[in-house]
Motif scaffolding. Sequence first.
Motif, PDB file in Angstrom:
ATOM      1  N   GLY A   1      72.653  88.524  37.123  1.00  0.00           N
ATOM      2  CA  GLY A   1      71.788  88.867  38.178  1.00  0.00           C
ATOM      3  C   GLY A   1      70.588  87.982  38.428  1.00  0.00           C
ATOM      4  N   ALA A   2      69.914  87.905  37.161  1.00  0.00           N
ATOM      5  CA  ALA A   2      68.637  87.066  37.203  1.00  0.00           C
ATOM      6  C   ALA A   2      69.116  85.547  37.187  1.00  0.00           C
ATOM      7  CB  ALA A   2      68.206  86.995  35.589  1.00  0.00           C
ATOM      8  N   VAL A   3      70.152  84.872  36.810  1.00  0.00           N
ATOM      9  CA  VAL A   3      70.678  83.601  37.124  1.00  0.00           C
ATOM     10  C   VAL A   3      70.976  83.302  38.469  1.00  0.00           C
ATOM     11  CG1 VAL A   3      72.053  81.910  36.552  1.00  0.00           C
ATOM     12  CG2 VAL A   3      71.046  83.268  34.546  1.00  0.00           C
ATOM     13  N   VAL A   4      71.674  84.224  38.999  1.00  0.00           N
ATOM     14  CA  VAL A   4      72.330  84.336  40.382  1.00  0.00           C
ATOM     15  C   VAL A   4      71.091  84.206  41.429  1.00  0.00           C
ATOM     16  CG1 VAL A   4      73.525  85.275  42.236  1.00  0.00           C
ATOM     17  CG2 VAL A   4      74.439  85.247  40.109  1.00  0.00           C
ATOM     18  N   GLY A   5      70.095  85.065  41.213  1.00  0.00           N
ATOM     19  CA  GLY A   5      68.875  84.959  41.974  1.00  0.00           C
ATOM     20  C   GLY A   5      68.051  84.086  42.117  1.00  0.00           C
ATOM     21  N   ASP A   6      67.824  83.566  40.684  1.00  0.00           N
ATOM     22  CA  ASP A   6      66.951  82.711  40.473  1.00  0.00           C
ATOM     23  C   ASP A   6      67.729  81.249  40.945  1.00  0.00           C
ATOM     24  OD1 ASP A   6      64.320  82.201  39.322  1.00  0.00           O
ATOM     25  OD2 ASP A   6      65.331  80.574  38.113  1.00  0.00           O
ATOM     26  N   THR A   7      68.988  81.024  40.904  1.00  0.00           N
ATOM     27  CA  THR A   7      69.410  79.765  41.380  1.00  0.00           C
ATOM     28  C   THR A   7      69.571  79.772  42.790  1.00  0.00           C
ATOM     29  OG1 THR A   7      70.870  79.851  39.179  1.00  0.00           O
ATOM     30  CG2 THR A   7      71.542  78.137  41.376  1.00  0.00           C
ATOM     31  N   LEU A   8      69.822  80.881  43.419  1.00  0.00           N
ATOM     32  CA  LEU A   8      69.810  80.949  44.951  1.00  0.00           C
ATOM     33  C   LEU A   8      68.415  80.555  45.404  1.00  0.00           C
ATOM     34  CD1 LEU A   8      71.218  81.653  47.586  1.00  0.00           C
ATOM     35  CD2 LEU A   8      70.998  84.114  47.182  1.00  0.00           C
ATOM     36  N   ALA A   9      67.249  81.180  44.751  1.00  0.00           N
ATOM     37  CA  ALA A   9      66.095  80.973  45.243  1.00  0.00           C
ATOM     38  C   ALA A   9      65.696  79.551  45.162  1.00  0.00           C
ATOM     39  CB  ALA A   9      65.111  81.820  44.471  1.00  0.00           C
ATOM     40  N   ASN A  10      66.276  78.942  44.138  1.00  0.00           N
ATOM     41  CA  ASN A  10      65.908  77.294  43.778  1.00  0.00           C
ATOM     42  C   ASN A  10      66.794  76.594  44.861  1.00  0.00           C
ATOM     43  OD1 ASN A  10      64.349  77.970  41.538  1.00  0.00           O
ATOM     44  ND2 ASN A  10      66.152  77.450  40.335  1.00  0.00           N
ATOM     45  N   LEU A  11      67.911  77.097  45.386  1.00  0.00           N
ATOM     46  CA  LEU A  11      68.723  76.440  46.108  1.00  0.00           C
ATOM     47  C   LEU A  11      68.171  76.530  47.631  1.00  0.00           C
ATOM     48  CD1 LEU A  11      71.155  75.120  47.042  1.00  0.00           C
ATOM     49  CD2 LEU A  11      72.480  77.366  46.971  1.00  0.00           C
ATOM     50  N   LEU A  12      67.651  77.827  48.044  1.00  0.00           N
ATOM     51  CA  LEU A  12      67.047  77.903  49.442  1.00  0.00           C
ATOM     52  C   LEU A  12      65.772  77.062  49.541  1.00  0.00           C
ATOM     53  CD1 LEU A  12      67.542  81.752  49.935  1.00  0.00           C
ATOM     54  CD2 LEU A  12      68.796  80.047  50.995  1.00  0.00           C
ATOM     55  N   ALA A  13      64.970  77.159  48.419  1.00  0.00           N
ATOM     56  CA  ALA A  13      63.755  76.305  48.452  1.00  0.00           C
ATOM     57  C   ALA A  13      63.974  74.804  48.692  1.00  0.00           C
ATOM     58  CB  ALA A  13      62.841  76.570  47.183  1.00  0.00           C
ATOM     59  N   PHE A  14      65.104  74.162  48.003  1.00  0.00           N
ATOM     60  CA  PHE A  14      65.333  72.909  47.981  1.00  0.00           C
ATOM     61  C   PHE A  14      66.094  72.591  49.442  1.00  0.00           C
ATOM     62  CE2 PHE A  14      68.461  69.457  47.144  1.00  0.00           C
ATOM     63  CZ  PHE A  14      67.564  68.504  46.576  1.00  0.00           C
ATOM     64  N   THR A  15      66.251  73.536  50.190  1.00  0.00           N
ATOM     65  CA  THR A  15      66.952  73.113  51.700  1.00  0.00           C
ATOM     66  C   THR A  15      66.077  73.823  52.801  1.00  0.00           C
ATOM     67  OG1 THR A  15      68.082  75.346  51.288  1.00  0.00           O
ATOM     68  CG2 THR A  15      69.501  73.395  51.165  1.00  0.00           C
TER      69      THR A  15
END
Length: 586
Positions: A144-158
């Motif tokens: 959950g930590a990795v999924v949430g953190d990666t998704l947050a990074n992805l959204l910031a990138f977009t």
Amino acid sequence: MNIFHDFAGKIKSVLNDIDIFRENGAGADLSRITVEAPRDPAHGDVSTNVAMLLGKPLGMNPRDFANLVVEKLQADPDIADVSVAGPGFINIRLAPIYWQKLLNAMVSAGESFGRSDLGKGRKVNVEYVSANPTGPMHVGHCRGAVVGDTLANLLAFTGHDVTKEYYINDAGSQIDVLARSVYLRYREALGDKIGEIPSGLYPGDYLVPVGKALADEYGSKLRAMPEDQWMPIVKEKAIAAMMAMIREDLAALNVHHDVFFSERTLHDGNGDLILSAINDLTYKGHVYKGKLPPPKGQVPEDWEDREQTLFRSTDVGDDIDRPLMKSDGSFTYFAADVAYFKNKYDRGFNDMIYVLGQDHGGYVKRLEAVAKAVSGGAVHLTVLLCQLVKLYRDGEPVKMSKRSGDFVTLRDVVDEVGRDPVRFMMIYRKNSEPLDFDFAKVTEHSKDNPVFYVQYAHARCESIYRQAHEVYPELDLANLPFDDRIASLIDDPAELQLVAKLAEYPRIIEAAAVSQEPHRVAYYLYDLAGVFHGHWNKGKENTGLRFVNDKNRELTVARLGLVRAVASVLKSGLGITGTAAPDEMR
């Protein structure tokens, strides 16, 4: 630099050159026009449904209208071939000059290639991990930590305005259990014989240093106090110690939250924030006094066969109404969830994402109901459920951790194989699918280990730079003299195939952000690495395809630009996953 956006613009532009559309197409809905990669690459590079969408409304057979569009597109120098397929799909193959111009743009953009303003600054709260502060995090929290953190990074990138949040469940009976468990270890540190840890308390060795710290600070003073006096002291120390441990474990995984929100703050001042949230729902007509039937199956501890204050959640999509206050006036756990959501809403978040374990599936409808009731439907809420992770070592299940007492901790996994294999492999499956994690497989140096394969591709790019520096020491690799003329030297079909693969990156990023599926980034990086390694291997057999040509400086510069584009996309994508892009691998 998104080829699909680019060609959507081209197609809409040529429509105005077609008589029947110019005369009868006013008000046509062009938003449904799609431009995407054909399922079969043999059909071309991009495909569009424009004729199937507009043909009939214009009174034409879609294939006939498609032929009109094709006639206009054939004049575009960026297009090598365009044809009609099936009931009216238009397939387009791009000319080498288009890929060459795109490569020049990629080299100029560097690691910004693929970045977009898709989110337009929309405020997004991504809450993930949120493990109870009662012990070390287990491997389920890790996913959950990795999924949430990666998704947050992805959204910031977009282009989204993202806040990474951790909800500290530091109120409730589990904290009392933690305090009693720590108090037992405190007595142990003073020399008391505590025997076997009683059932219902936390048995892990991780509480031993917390008990010792209390003994060092307070001596025997706490032992002389009644429970109502030592309990608040021990609670504070225990929660602080657990959160310090959790933060350290998260940092080892390269996870860093912006906000740590304490549940206890909702209960401060006799629960003013919770009461305010209930009053808000009451004002909006979502609260009433009533009785609930006993739930099917196991009856929860806060169920009462008495009149209570209830949330009319069935009016906003839930299965049953939910209790907010018990008959004695105390708040339910759910009431705190409502107050927490309202707090986020009051902080101005337009989108809220909860990343939870698969055992929280029952929370989805109630959270969606809260979102509708509190925000009037203004907030878009998503709950991502992460399925279980099964740990293996050479195919054999991994045993429990002595440190935790009854499970494998996140730190056990990171310490054994390293941060990068853990992060990459935790998103190498869709979060809704079970994941098998084999300690031996994720440390293999082979194509079968995705994280190695992708990182090795970046390291290989760096090794090509070093080789180029040996051959052309005067060449400024940080500022390659790259332009459209140099880019035109990239004309081998295998090279253009690699450019085409790079060109997919912006679309992959946007699609992953919209669907909230960060695993798509990991899949793409593995595919890109495969195309790059494949082209590198061709250079071993055909020296004319090698990236560094000691007899042709300009061709070397052109190919180094291609390598730069590959390295930039790999580094960008690995950055989104929270994984390093190494310069060397041995």
